[in-house]
Structures are given as structure tokens and as C-alpha cells.
Design an enzyme around this catalytic site. Structure first.
Site, PDB file in Angstrom:
ATOM      1  N   CYS A 380      35.831  36.747  28.197  1.00 50.42           N
ATOM      2  CA  CYS A 380      35.812  35.315  28.492  1.00 50.42           C
ATOM      3  C   CYS A 380      36.361  34.520  27.297  1.00 50.42           C
ATOM      4  O   CYS A 380      37.558  34.530  27.074  1.00 50.42           O
ATOM      5  CB  CYS A 380      34.407  34.888  28.910  1.00 50.42           C
ATOM      6  SG  CYS A 380      34.466  33.493  30.044  1.00 50.42           S
ATOM      7  N   HIS A 519      33.174  38.481  33.294  1.00 46.13           N
ATOM      8  CA  HIS A 519      32.104  39.153  32.543  1.00 46.13           C
ATOM      9  C   HIS A 519      31.794  40.527  33.132  1.00 46.13           C
ATOM     10  O   HIS A 519      30.861  40.660  33.938  1.00 46.13           O
ATOM     11  CB  HIS A 519      30.847  38.282  32.549  1.00 46.13           C
ATOM     12  CG  HIS A 519      31.004  37.039  31.748  1.00 46.13           C
ATOM     13  ND1 HIS A 519      30.765  36.994  30.392  1.00 46.13           N
ATOM     14  CD2 HIS A 519      31.428  35.803  32.090  1.00 46.13           C
ATOM     15  CE1 HIS A 519      31.009  35.778  29.944  1.00 46.13           C
ATOM     16  NE2 HIS A 519      31.427  35.037  30.954  1.00 46.13           N
ATOM     17  N   GLU A 521      30.393  42.978  31.831  1.00 41.75           N
ATOM     18  CA  GLU A 521      29.088  43.509  31.389  1.00 41.75           C
ATOM     19  C   GLU A 521      27.989  43.291  32.430  1.00 41.75           C
ATOM     20  O   GLU A 521      27.007  44.023  32.473  1.00 41.75           O
ATOM     21  CB  GLU A 521      28.690  42.883  30.045  1.00 41.75           C
ATOM     22  CG  GLU A 521      28.282  41.408  30.063  1.00 41.75           C
ATOM     23  CD  GLU A 521      29.451  40.426  29.979  1.00 41.75           C
ATOM     24  OE1 GLU A 521      30.597  40.841  30.236  1.00 41.75           O
ATOM     25  OE2 GLU A 521      29.212  39.236  29.676  1.00 41.75           O
TER      26      GLU A 521
HETATM   27  N1  GLN Z   1      33.936  28.268  26.895  1.00 37.43           N
HETATM   28  C1  GLN Z   1      34.889  29.013  27.643  1.00 37.43           C
HETATM   29  C2  GLN Z   1      35.144  28.414  29.016  1.00 37.43           C
HETATM   30  O1  GLN Z   1      34.365  27.654  29.514  1.00 37.43           O
HETATM   31  C3  GLN Z   1      34.460  30.450  27.790  1.00 37.43           C
HETATM   32  C4  GLN Z   1      33.232  30.616  28.613  1.00 37.43           C
HETATM   33  C5  GLN Z   1      32.575  31.952  28.415  1.00 37.43           C
HETATM   34  O2  GLN Z   1      32.865  32.654  27.467  1.00 37.43           O
HETATM   35  N2  GLN Z   1      31.668  32.299  29.277  1.00 37.43           N
HETATM   36  O3  GLN Z   1      36.132  28.733  29.617  1.00 37.43           O
END
Ligand code: GLN
Length: 547
Positions: A380, A519, A521
């Protein structure tokens, strides 16, 4: 109709109710039953989505886009049952629903009260999907006696009366403190906690007693007598070397048997514990070890990255190695000598995160991994950092950055290679967002499909070109820069099916350098490690052999 097991806690918080519930779920499955696990949280936030990971640990995201408590992660990791929006509720959500109904006039002029309006709402929630499973396990967050927990305790009391006799049981987790001076385990706090429960009309059927010391038979008998439970329903819960020992450990002390006895299920189906024996064996007998550096912002609290550390452990189990994690605070690291600080680790992972703080450190970590050909996994925000790094140092966009940081700072300083998402497609509808929207529940959340480029490294790892993964982000890599970045070797090997949103980047000419916008994970299990974590740990093992 499902049978219900309500899990409550007393004496102190952080007793591991979530883990005990998850392990019990796994044990019931091992006996051939279907289960679903639920979490009822008394706090007033509508969901944990807006809570800082420093406060509450990681936010776990379900396929259907709910931002939930991290305990739902334990439930999924132990049972493999995908959690849903309807498996997580808080006082905030309950009150929001009740007040919306009141505004609509649904209560036909009645005075709205905790009993019955709030409690009915909680009971309706507990009942959802009742026909689908054999056992519904509902964990009540917090500790008995908490003011905000009362409506939940009242609801489960009523619920057990609403159902036919024998359909619901109560399992209560407590702590037996050990007094060194007298060399004794003390049962009094447990007695008081049970008294508290009984004063609100709940008599526990099973007591699970956390203890750092062996609980002598005499103390078990005393607990049974004073707390009014059967002697074999006093279950000792000792500290474990690894959480993945929990199903076997709880089975060995008779937890699942006590539960089936409490329901009067006899003869109990025999359990098949093959999976958990294998998991435990892999945990206890690794053939080697690797160390992964995690460069993140919330590194002081292990729970903030719970699913990531668990997924790494799963990857380790698959490769038969122990995975150590070195937590590196990205902000502190910004001022340090990178090469010195990161030298010697077998792989580097930059996890998800929000806000600008620490991001220059994460970008430096991505650069170090790229230049030194160390395996790099960006998740992310970690993917966005890898893209910004490549844009700055390979594509010559010196001021490349993310709009997230400009929004936070209130001024424009960066060329936005990562921009604020304004719209995207979910199924057959288009979702629109503005920068000024509320923060709660407005990200691109939950499961979305992605299409992988045939022949890419990720397609090879997944063994398919069509995947579904869970998301939680507001910002997105801009495809406007795709051609320039790909010319430098950072290819966009996974895209949303409409081709508009980059989901994966990978570096050609590097042993393992992958960034994902989602994600992975969240979907890894000890008995089914996520392919990316499996392969990332394998790359770390290979790296460890080089040095
Ligand atoms: N802050 C970033 C976004 O909103 C990444 C979000 C995250 O890592 N879950 O895109």
C-alpha cells in the site's frame, strides 16, 4: 438454528479473548462443525477505521469492505472463514442505527431507551446468519464491569433467554495472579469477576483461567465451587510459545470437550487435528532463520502491523524458517546512515501507513533495497513509496511525491505521481469521492479484482493472472507516469480490470522487488500462506545465503 457461545473477559484486559475464541472456533471445525466468529465492541467509534494504530492496533479489512478490530484477523487466520461486515459491531454503530431509525420515525413516537431499543438492535445483530452455521462465537470486547459494556452484557443475557434452553453458553476468561511472596495463585479476582457477571444475570458455564504457573487441582476445584461451574469446565490457559500452539494447547486442557459438554452434545465427534499438528511442527522445528527489516511508522506497537507479522510467520512456516522482524522507525531512520542501518537484513518490507511523517525514510529504504538488490516488499503506502523513489531517482522527476502529503501540509510541494482518487468502479457502479469528504469509511475498501500481466513475476507467484485482494487506500499511483517508469524498469504488472488503477509494480532486473496497492497480509493463513509472503520469505532465504 446455530448454537451460541458468548466469550467475555474479567479481571484485566488483554487476556487473549480473541485468540481463545479463534482457537475454539478452529477446534469446533476440527470436530466437523461450521462456525462464524463475531466481535461486539463497546467503544463509541462507529468502527476502528478512524482510530490510530497506536491506540488500537491494526485495522482489519473484510472482503465486503468493513474496517474492523484486529481480532477478526485472528478469527480468519485460525478458521479460514472470511469475516463480513456483519461480524463486527460497536456501540457507535448500534447508536447510529438506532438514532437513524428514530429520525425516520420508525419507532412510532415511543421514548427511545437502552432497554429495549439498543439491546434489541444488538440482539438482531447477533442473530444475523443464524441459519448458516452450527456455532456462532460472539466475543464481547472490554472487561465485565466497564460502564460502556453494560448494554452488550444485558443483550446477551436476554438473547440466551429468547432462544430455546441449551442453545447458548457463556465462557468467561480471567486471570489468576501469582503472589511470589506466598508462592500462591490467587483465585479471588476471578471469584469477584464471576460475581460481577452473575449480578447482571449471566452465569458462566466455562471459566478459562490465564496463568503463568501451573494451576493445582486444588485451586481448580476451589474455582469450580466458588464460581459455580463444573470442575472440568475450569480450563487452564498457560502462556504459549507461539499463538499457533493455541488450538492444540486448548484441546489438551479440554476446552472443546467442555464446550460440547455444556451443550449436552454426546457423544462428541472426534477431532481431526492434523492441520494444527503440522502448523505447530513447522513453528517449532524451523531449519534456519531470516531477518526482515520492517521500516514503518507505528513500530513501537507490534499490534499495529499484526497481520503483516503473522503473514511473514506463515511464509516462514512454508519455507521452514523462522522469520525474525527488525522494527525500524522510519522517522528516526530518516536521520541515520541508511547503508549502516539497513545492512545485513535479508529483506526489507515497507508496510501501509498514512500521512507524511516518516515517508522520506521509507523512500530511502526502497532506494537502498533497489540499488543493493535486497528483496523489497512494498504494501500500500510501501508501493507508493517505491513508485516515488523510482520517479525521483530513475525517471528524473526530482520533486515526485504524493498528493496526500500536500493535502496534509496545505501547500503544493510535489509533482503528484500518487494522487487522490476521485472515482473508481465497484461492480457495476461508479464511486465518487472528494478531498473534503468525511474520513470514516470513505476509502477504497475491501475486495477488488486485479488483472496481472502474463509472464510477470507476480503472475508466476500467484500462478494466475486474475486475483482478488483487499484494499484500504485513498491515494493511487497515476497511470500518466506509467510509460516513463516502465522505461526505467519499474513495470505495472497488475492493474484494475478496467486498466485504470495500478495494483502492482515490480522491478525487472532485481531478484525480488514488488509493490502492491492492496493488503495481501489480510488473507494469509498459517495453513495457507499468502503466495506473495511465501515467495518473499523464499527470496529472503536466498538472500541470506548470499551473505
Ligand atoms: N495513505 C495511503 C493511501 O491512502 C496508503 C494507505 C495504506 O497504506 N493503507 O492511499
Amino acid at each position: 438454528m446455530a448454537r451460541y457461545i458468548f466469550i467475555t473477559g474479567g479481571v484485566v484486559s488483554s487476556l487473549g479473548k480473541g485468540l481463545a475464541s479463534a482457537a475454539l472456533g478452529a477446534l469446533l471445525q476440527a470436530r466437523g462443525y461450521s462456525v462464524r466468529l463475531r466481535k461486539l465492541d463497546p467503544y463509541l467509534n462507529v468502527d476502528p477505521g478512524t482510530m490510530s494504530p497506536f491506540e488500537h492496533g491494526e485495522v482489519f479489512v473484510t472482503d465486503d469492505g468493513a474496517e474492523t478490530d484486529l481480532d477478526l484477523g485472528h478469527y480468519e487466520r485460525f478458521t479460514g472463514v472470511a469475516a463480513r461486515q456483519t461480524d463486527s459491531i460497536s456501540s457507535g454503530r448500534v447508536y447510529t442505527t438506532v438514532l437513524e431509525k428514530e429520525r425516520r420515525g420508525d419507532y412510532l413516537g415511543k421514548t427511545i431507551q437502552v432497554i429495549p431499543h439498543v439491546t434489541n438492535e444488538i440482539k438482531d445483530f447477533i442473530n444475523i446468519g443464524d441459519e448458516e452455521v452450527d456455532f456462532m462465537l460472539c466475543e464481547i470486547g472490554g472487561t465485565v464491569g466497564d460502564i460502556e459494556g453494560l448494554p452488550f452484557f444485558e443483550s446477551i443475557r436476554q438473547f440466551s433467554q429468547d432462544k430455546p434452553r441449551g442453545q447458548c453458553i457463556f465462557m468467561h476468561l480471567t486471570l489468576l495472579p501469582y503472589l511470589k511472596a506466598s508462592g500462591e495463585l490467587k483465585t479471588k479476582p476471578t471469584q469477584h469477576s464471576v460475581k460481577e457477571l452473575r449480578s447482571i444475570g449471566i452465569a458462566p458455564d466455562i471459566l478459562v483461567c490465564r496463568s503463568e504457573h501451573d494451576i493445582p487441582e486444588k485451586e481448580r476445584a476451589k474455582l469450580a465451587l466458588f464460581c459455580n461451574v463444573r470442575p472440568d469446565a475450569v480450563i487452564p490457559a498457560y502462556d504459549l510459545e507461539t499463538i499457533y500452539d493455541a488450538p492444540l494447547a486448548y484441546h489438551n486442557v479440554g476446552m472443546d470437550q467442555a464446550v460440547l459438554d455444556a451443550f449436552g452434545i454426546s457423544p462428541a465427534p472426534k477431532p481431526d487435528l492434523t492441520i494444527w499438528k503440522d502448523v505447530s511442527d513447522r513453528m517449532h522445528k524451523p531449519d534456519g532463520e531470516v531477518t526482515v527489516a520492517i521500516v514503518g511508522k507505528y513500530t513501537q506497537l507490534g499490534d499495529a502491523y499484526k497481520s503483516i507479522s503473522e503473514a511473514l510467520t506463515h511464509g516462514g512456516m512454508f519455507n521452514r524458517v523462522k522469520v525474525n522482524v527488525a522494527w525500524i522507525d522510519a522517522e528516526v531512520f530518516e536521520g541515520e546512515d541508511v547503508a549502516n542501518r539497513l545492512a545485513g537484513y535479508d529483506a526489507i518490507l515497507v508496510p501501509g501507513g498514512f500521512g507524511e511523517r516518516g515517508t522520506e525514510g521509507k523512500i530511502k529504504a526502497a532506494q537502498f533495497a533497489r540499488e543493493n538488490k535486497i528483496p523489497y516488499f512494498g504494501i500500500c503506502l510501501g508501493m507508493q513509496m517505491a513508485v516515488i523513489e523510482a520517479a525521483r531517482n530513475l525517471a528524473g522527476i526530482a520533486d515526485a511525491g504524493s498528493e496526500e502529503f500536500d493535502h496534509e501540509a496545505g501547500k503544493k510541494r510535489f509533482e503528484p505521481v500518487v494522487y487522490h482518487l476521485k472515482e473508481w468502479v465497484e461492480g457495476n457502479r461508479t464511486i465518487e469521492r472528494a478531498v473534503s469528504d468525511d474520513k470514516g469509511g470513505t476509502m477504497r475498501l475491501g475486495a477488488y479484482n486485479a488483472t496481472l500481466t502474463a509472464g510477470s513475476k507476480v503472475a508466476e507467484i500467484y500462478g494466475t493472472t486474475s486475483i482478488s485482494e483487499r484494499h484500504r487506500h485513498r491515494y493511487e499511483v497515476d497511470t500518466k507516469y506509467r510509460a516513463r517508469l516502465e522505461k526505467c524498469g519499474l513495470i505495472f504488472s497488475g492493474m484494475s480490470p478496467d486498466g485504470k488503477l495500478p495494483e502492482i509494480v515490480e522491478l525487472v532486473d532485481h531478484p525480488w522487488y514488488i509493490g502492491v496497492q492492496y493488503h495481501p497480509e489480510l488473507k494469509s493463513k498459517p495453513f495457507a500462506p499468502h503466495p506473495l509472503f511465501r515467495d518473499f520469505v523464499k527470496a529472503a532465504v536466498e538472500q541470506s545465503r548470499l551473505v
